[in-house]
Scaffold this motif. Structure first.
Motif, short mmCIF file in Angstrom:
data_model
loop_
_atom_site.label_atom_id
_atom_site.label_comp_id
_atom_site.label_asym_id
_atom_site.label_seq_id
_atom_site.Cartn_x
_atom_site.Cartn_y
_atom_site.Cartn_z
N LEU A 1 0.95 -1.31 -0.15
CA LEU A 1 0.03 -0.02 -0.16
C LEU A 1 0.73 1.16 -0.25
O LEU A 1 0.40 2.37 -0.81
CB LEU A 1 -1.10 0.12 1.24
CG LEU A 1 -2.26 -0.80 1.17
CD1 LEU A 1 -2.97 -0.81 2.40
CD2 LEU A 1 -3.19 -0.53 -0.10
N THR B 1 3.23 2.06 -1.34
CA THR B 1 3.98 2.50 -3.00
C THR B 1 2.54 2.96 -3.86
O THR B 1 3.08 3.25 -4.80
CB THR B 1 4.41 1.50 -3.59
OG1 THR B 1 3.52 0.33 -3.68
CG2 THR B 1 5.62 0.72 -2.59
N THR B 2 1.41 3.09 -3.31
CA THR B 2 0.33 3.55 -4.39
C THR B 2 0.01 4.95 -3.75
O THR B 2 0.51 5.56 -2.93
CB THR B 2 -0.68 2.57 -3.83
OG1 THR B 2 -1.25 2.98 -2.64
CG2 THR B 2 -0.60 1.10 -4.36
N GLY B 3 -1.02 5.36 -4.66
CA GLY B 3 -1.21 6.85 -4.50
C GLY B 3 -2.55 7.23 -3.49
O GLY B 3 -3.18 5.94 -3.30
N TYR C 1 -5.81 5.41 -4.68
CA TYR C 1 -5.82 4.12 -4.74
C TYR C 1 -5.98 3.56 -3.13
O TYR C 1 -6.75 2.86 -2.95
CB TYR C 1 -4.55 3.63 -5.13
CG TYR C 1 -4.40 1.89 -4.98
CD1 TYR C 1 -5.15 1.27 -6.11
CD2 TYR C 1 -4.23 1.24 -3.89
CE1 TYR C 1 -4.98 -0.16 -6.18
CE2 TYR C 1 -4.24 -0.03 -3.87
CZ TYR C 1 -4.57 -0.83 -4.97
OH TYR C 1 -4.68 -2.19 -4.97
N ILE C 2 -5.60 4.25 -2.40
CA ILE C 2 -5.55 3.96 -0.70
C ILE C 2 -6.83 3.92 -0.28
O ILE C 2 -7.37 3.25 0.45
CB ILE C 2 -4.64 4.61 0.17
CG1 ILE C 2 -3.01 4.35 -0.27
CG2 ILE C 2 -4.78 4.40 1.45
CD1 ILE C 2 -2.12 5.36 0.27
N ASP D 1 -9.25 1.51 -1.75
CA ASP D 1 -8.81 0.07 -1.49
C ASP D 1 -9.42 0.09 0.24
O ASP D 1 -10.02 -0.99 0.38
CB ASP D 1 -7.44 -0.03 -1.25
CG ASP D 1 -7.00 -1.57 -1.02
OD1 ASP D 1 -7.56 -2.30 -1.76
OD2 ASP D 1 -6.29 -1.63 -0.08
#
Length: 67
Positions: free
Chosen positions: A46, A48-50, A53-54, A57
């Motif tokens: 997580l 490493t995501t933007g 996205y978080i 998610d």
């Protein structure tokens, strides 16, 4: 504080702002659906995501537990 702990705080803040909630509301939601544990368990992927996205998610994680 560990990197995962710092990331959890970050996730709480971005989720709070995105959903127009206060900190207490987010913590109640995260506690009810074990979101904090999920974030700790998936920290490596997580972080490493933007932000979008978080947030999405977390929404999917909560939605899956409501049913």
């Amino acid at each position: 504080m560990s990197n995962a702990g710092k990331f959890l705080v970050y996730c709480i803040e971005i989720y709070k702002n995105a959903k127009s909630l206060n900190g207490k509301q987010v913590m109640e939601l995260f506690t009810k659906y074990n979101v904090s544990e999920y974030i700790y368990d998936c920290f490596e992927a997580l972080h490493t995501t933007g932000d979008n996205y978080i947030i999405n998610d977390i929404d999917l994680f909560i939605e899956a537990r409501q049913n």
